[in-house]
Scaffold this motif. Sequence first.
Motif, mmCIF file in Angstrom:
data_model
loop_
_atom_site.group_PDB
_atom_site.id
_atom_site.type_symbol
_atom_site.label_atom_id
_atom_site.label_comp_id
_atom_site.label_asym_id
_atom_site.label_seq_id
_atom_site.Cartn_x
_atom_site.Cartn_y
_atom_site.Cartn_z
ATOM 1 N N PHE A 101 28.040 52.369 29.585
ATOM 2 C CA PHE A 101 29.351 52.370 30.005
ATOM 3 C C PHE A 101 29.488 52.045 31.267
ATOM 4 O O PHE A 101 30.226 51.079 31.691
ATOM 5 C CB PHE A 101 30.191 53.394 29.470
ATOM 6 C CG PHE A 101 31.735 53.401 29.793
ATOM 7 C CD1 PHE A 101 32.621 52.274 29.328
ATOM 8 C CD2 PHE A 101 32.250 54.168 30.957
ATOM 9 C CE1 PHE A 101 33.694 52.335 30.015
ATOM 10 C CE2 PHE A 101 33.603 54.253 31.108
ATOM 11 C CZ PHE A 101 34.214 53.274 30.651
ATOM 12 N N ALA B 46 35.090 48.548 46.345
ATOM 13 C CA ALA B 46 35.758 49.094 45.126
ATOM 14 C C ALA B 46 34.995 49.430 44.002
ATOM 15 O O ALA B 46 35.015 50.801 43.440
ATOM 16 C CB ALA B 46 36.982 48.147 44.647
ATOM 17 N N PRO C 259 42.230 50.473 51.053
ATOM 18 C CA PRO C 259 41.242 49.497 51.475
ATOM 19 C C PRO C 259 41.538 48.154 50.981
ATOM 20 O O PRO C 259 41.052 47.290 51.472
ATOM 21 C CB PRO C 259 39.931 50.061 51.017
ATOM 22 C CG PRO C 259 40.301 51.063 50.015
ATOM 23 C CD PRO C 259 41.920 51.621 50.420
ATOM 24 N N MET C 260 42.268 48.124 49.801
ATOM 25 C CA MET C 260 42.071 46.876 49.265
ATOM 26 C C MET C 260 43.634 46.034 49.597
ATOM 27 O O MET C 260 44.000 45.197 49.074
ATOM 28 C CB MET C 260 42.372 46.877 47.564
ATOM 29 C CG MET C 260 40.996 47.491 47.104
ATOM 30 S SD MET C 260 40.592 47.158 45.724
ATOM 31 C CE MET C 260 39.849 45.582 45.700
ATOM 32 N N GLU D 200 44.391 44.029 51.667
ATOM 33 C CA GLU D 200 44.356 42.546 52.116
ATOM 34 C C GLU D 200 44.097 41.565 51.151
ATOM 35 O O GLU D 200 44.206 40.237 51.031
ATOM 36 C CB GLU D 200 43.495 42.222 53.288
ATOM 37 C CG GLU D 200 43.613 42.934 54.474
ATOM 38 C CD GLU D 200 44.566 42.718 55.287
ATOM 39 O OE1 GLU D 200 45.420 41.707 55.214
ATOM 40 O OE2 GLU D 200 44.825 43.183 56.286
ATOM 41 N N VAL D 201 43.789 41.987 49.949
ATOM 42 C CA VAL D 201 43.231 41.292 48.732
ATOM 43 C C VAL D 201 44.458 40.784 48.020
ATOM 44 O O VAL D 201 45.546 41.788 47.818
ATOM 45 C CB VAL D 201 42.279 42.042 47.752
ATOM 46 C CG1 VAL D 201 42.081 41.398 46.554
ATOM 47 C CG2 VAL D 201 41.135 42.393 48.709
ATOM 48 N N PHE E 54 44.056 39.698 42.243
ATOM 49 C CA PHE E 54 42.651 39.922 41.934
ATOM 50 C C PHE E 54 42.645 41.647 41.600
ATOM 51 O O PHE E 54 41.718 41.841 40.971
ATOM 52 C CB PHE E 54 41.946 39.884 43.320
ATOM 53 C CG PHE E 54 40.541 40.188 43.333
ATOM 54 C CD1 PHE E 54 39.757 39.894 42.399
ATOM 55 C CD2 PHE E 54 40.076 41.038 44.325
ATOM 56 C CE1 PHE E 54 38.252 40.097 42.248
ATOM 57 C CE2 PHE E 54 38.964 41.807 44.192
ATOM 58 C CZ PHE E 54 37.821 41.040 43.032
ATOM 59 N N THR F 204 43.485 41.837 38.205
ATOM 60 C CA THR F 204 42.267 41.208 37.185
ATOM 61 C C THR F 204 41.551 42.587 37.395
ATOM 62 O O THR F 204 40.794 42.798 36.043
ATOM 63 C CB THR F 204 41.862 39.940 37.782
ATOM 64 O OG1 THR F 204 42.827 38.951 37.868
ATOM 65 C CG2 THR F 204 40.387 39.465 36.878
ATOM 66 N N LEU F 205 40.940 42.956 38.298
ATOM 67 C CA LEU F 205 39.985 44.011 38.393
ATOM 68 C C LEU F 205 40.579 45.363 37.393
ATOM 69 O O LEU F 205 39.405 45.907 36.571
ATOM 70 C CB LEU F 205 39.956 44.858 39.904
ATOM 71 C CG LEU F 205 38.637 44.992 40.371
ATOM 72 C CD1 LEU F 205 37.632 43.725 40.303
ATOM 73 C CD2 LEU F 205 38.589 45.864 41.476
ATOM 74 N N ALA G 56 40.093 44.111 33.801
ATOM 75 C CA ALA G 56 38.527 44.287 33.590
ATOM 76 C C ALA G 56 38.067 45.839 33.220
ATOM 77 O O ALA G 56 37.473 46.083 32.357
ATOM 78 C CB ALA G 56 37.769 43.726 34.685
ATOM 79 N N ILE G 57 38.498 46.698 33.910
ATOM 80 C CA ILE G 57 37.852 48.055 33.859
ATOM 81 C C ILE G 57 38.827 48.571 32.380
ATOM 82 O O ILE G 57 37.863 49.342 31.664
ATOM 83 C CB ILE G 57 38.352 48.956 35.134
ATOM 84 C CG1 ILE G 57 37.511 48.478 36.358
ATOM 85 C CG2 ILE G 57 38.147 50.233 35.084
ATOM 86 C CD1 ILE G 57 37.933 49.099 37.303
ATOM 87 N N ALA H 90 36.958 47.185 29.419
ATOM 88 C CA ALA H 90 35.617 47.556 29.230
ATOM 89 C C ALA H 90 35.680 48.896 28.489
ATOM 90 O O ALA H 90 35.123 49.300 27.856
ATOM 91 C CB ALA H 90 34.999 47.618 30.612
ATOM 92 N N THR H 91 36.758 49.653 28.943
ATOM 93 C CA THR H 91 36.936 51.087 28.607
ATOM 94 C C THR H 91 37.414 50.837 27.111
ATOM 95 O O THR H 91 36.815 51.797 26.271
ATOM 96 C CB THR H 91 37.931 51.786 29.293
ATOM 97 O OG1 THR H 91 37.464 51.731 30.702
ATOM 98 C CG2 THR H 91 38.172 53.199 28.826
ATOM 99 N N ALA I 173 37.055 57.198 33.026
ATOM 100 C CA ALA I 173 37.628 55.759 33.540
ATOM 101 C C ALA I 173 38.642 55.467 34.276
ATOM 102 O O ALA I 173 38.569 54.741 35.201
ATOM 103 C CB ALA I 173 37.492 54.888 32.389
ATOM 104 N N ALA J 224 37.725 56.341 37.588
ATOM 105 C CA ALA J 224 36.955 55.636 38.453
ATOM 106 C C ALA J 224 37.853 54.325 38.846
ATOM 107 O O ALA J 224 37.723 54.093 40.001
ATOM 108 C CB ALA J 224 36.005 54.774 37.495
ATOM 109 N N ARG K 35 39.724 55.399 41.925
ATOM 110 C CA ARG K 35 38.789 55.426 43.033
ATOM 111 C C ARG K 35 38.670 53.983 43.766
ATOM 112 O O ARG K 35 38.771 53.445 44.846
ATOM 113 C CB ARG K 35 37.728 56.149 42.800
ATOM 114 C CG ARG K 35 37.548 57.398 43.002
ATOM 115 C CD ARG K 35 36.371 57.972 42.843
ATOM 116 N NE ARG K 35 36.254 58.468 41.300
ATOM 117 C CZ ARG K 35 35.375 58.308 40.461
ATOM 118 N NH1 ARG K 35 34.487 57.354 40.632
ATOM 119 N NH2 ARG K 35 35.389 58.950 39.331
ATOM 120 N N ALA K 36 38.710 52.937 42.616
ATOM 121 C CA ALA K 36 38.132 51.544 42.887
ATOM 122 C C ALA K 36 39.533 50.952 43.576
ATOM 123 O O ALA K 36 39.266 50.328 44.570
ATOM 124 C CB ALA K 36 38.035 50.867 41.432
#
Lengths: 189, 189, 189, 189
Positions: free
Chosen positions: C149, C182, D141-142, D144-145, D149, D152-153, D156-157, D160-161, D179, D182, D185-186
Amino acid sequence: MARSRNPAHRLALLAAATKVIAAEGLGASTASIAREAGVSTGTLFVYFETKAALINELYVVLKSEMGRAATENLQAGAPPREQLRSMWDHWIAWAVNDPVKRHALAHLSVAEELGDDSRLAVHAAYAGIAEILERIVADGPMREVPLSFVSTLMSAIADATIDDLIANPDPSGTRSTLAFDAMWRALGG
Amino acid sequence: MARSRNPAHRLALLAAATKVIAAEGLGASTASIAREAGVSTGTLFVYFETKAALINELYVVLKSEMGRAATENLQAGAPPREQLRSMWDHWIAWAVNDPVKRHALAHLSVAEELGDDSRLAVHAAYAGIAEILERIVADGPMREVPLSFVSTLMSAIADATIDDLIANPDPSGTRSTLAFDAMWRALGG
Amino acid sequence: MARSRNPAHRLALLAAATKVIAAEGLGASTASIAREAGVSTGTLFVYFETKAALINELYVVLKSEMGRAATENLQAGAPPREQLRSMWDHWIAWAVNDPVKRHALAHLSVAEELGDDSRLAVHAAYAGIAEILERIVADGPMREVPLSFVSTLMSAIADATIDDLIANPDPSGTRSTLAFDAMWRALGG
Amino acid sequence: MARSRNPAHRLALLAAATKVIAAEGLGASTASIAREAGVSTGTLFVYFETKAALINELYVVLKSEMGRAATENLQAGAPPREQLRSMWDHWIAWAVNDPVKRHALAHLSVAEELGDDSRLAVHAAYAGIAEILERIVADGPMREVPLSFVSTLMSAIADATIDDLIANPDPSGTRSTLAFDAMWRALGG
DNA sequence: GATGAATGAGCGTTCATTCAT
DNA sequence: AATGAATGAACGCTCATTCAT
């Protein structure tokens, strides 16, 4: 309701298959059969699920037709020999008058894809013939042999005669009579 | 055409073709025949120009072998009925003991690609049979019929018998005798 | 000996399949793949038994290549974070530099015809990655979760990053670093 | 395009497409979808101009439904983490409780025929999610992104979960929580 | 609007045959 | 002579789409 299935298409496909298979054998392509029938390749598969299904159905149709032709106008009370002779004549006539069907049937009879169910489906049309044959054979030398073998024997003789008559026509009917007599003797009638 | 260098390959290919065609029919691929023979696809075409040539040649080989088998050990002076019976027995034995060859031959006999020349090439092996047949028929009811027809008739009866015996073996030989008698009567002997 | 199998053909077919599948998806025809490879339709089937076999083999090739690319030049003694960062960079570089392979692989990964054996065959190439991942996760919050996973999670983040970078290139590498951070946080490293 | 007369047919077709595509992938035939919906092949094309149109429309329907499910019962004033967790839970629940829809959506998301307009049409349903995400990311921290995106991230997580939870159900919810943490945190929340 | 028969291009695959080695 | 890779036409069959009913 939508356009309903067109029985003419089904018949056209069977007729086309008869013609094309007689000419080219079982290797005839479904495309050529469809073309001959005047429909598209896809339409063939509307009426017959697979090429094998078409082959089986055509076999049943032609073989049954032949059996029915043979037992046409049978005189119920007539003596066995006359009954058999009538069958013989009708049989030969059907095949000689329609050599294309006869050729197609010759190919279909040895088709790899022919199923037992098709061979079975045809039996009904041959019940009348079997009955007569049984009566003829009953007191003769072949009385112990399975009727199916007697029947195969008769078919073999008839087929040989038909092929000969198609190759060398004999409108006088002499050869047909001679062959019938030979068969009659074989059966021990 | 010219006798090839390695006759073993030729024979292996014919044997392989017999086996594969008996099992899969004429649709068998040249590749599968070559594989069965233990040679490459290319080699097959060294010995047989086309698949049709292989089919024709195999037909001639098997059909001739059958004819030769039938006339083996023929007693020159014996009465016609005994001669015919000897032939009949040898014929049936050949086919029943080697059903693979018989099956292959059944397929080959209806092959689209079979040429008249192949059918002709086989005649020599049947000269002996024809001669006996001629003598038997000479004074009987079939004396006016072309001998080829009589011959076809006999083959048809024999083939029917063979197929029946392969499907339902009869070691006692009763059915074979019964069928022979039927044929004898048919010929008017 | 005959002409022996030409490894260039195999490679050409795999390369052609990569290109055509990236462009048209898994619906790409075998004919178009063969054409792109400069061989005939038949030749494709000399090297790959079926289209499904080609798809499976290409999946194994590309996926393994990606795994191998990721673990290239890995410093055995380096701290885990640096190792993971190296993998990340190589992985991203492989995909961004060869977006055609990446696209093809994206299609192949969801192919209906993909077999378990293919998924398995790829594992070896990911053993190195798994090992590093395991060490990173060992003392963190995800220590109880199956490694598979965690691995899927990392792939998902990487794939998202790759797609983003292909769509909007970022030569400075800022976005890649941000995404790596990340992921690092997600893993609890 | 115009709202069709019988919305029940439209819905039946979308439901049928969901089921059939989940089971057979995008290769599913329009005929099988129509059959499953209990309407004729022709009717399908009354409600959807082409197969591609059906695919696009179904994508929009399912993807939007998923977005709406995620933002259901959102507490306007709650802290961001709790809001995100609520979304996460609803999202996972929707997919896990209806794996057929999830599977169909997985296929649709990679469909060749998916248009940009469909991807765009879905955005509205994700406005709420985006807003929350934006607030969470704002000081981390993200920041500026591009938000797309980050989004999408997260998808994706989550995907997957979800796949993991469908394959190995975990009623206790431990894995889902792990999950989520996680992801949290991401995002740098 | 609803139907499903009709269409035909297109598919994956096979196979007799050729020819470089 | 022997090999087997290469060829490409041909095959049975599928399917999105149309249209007469």
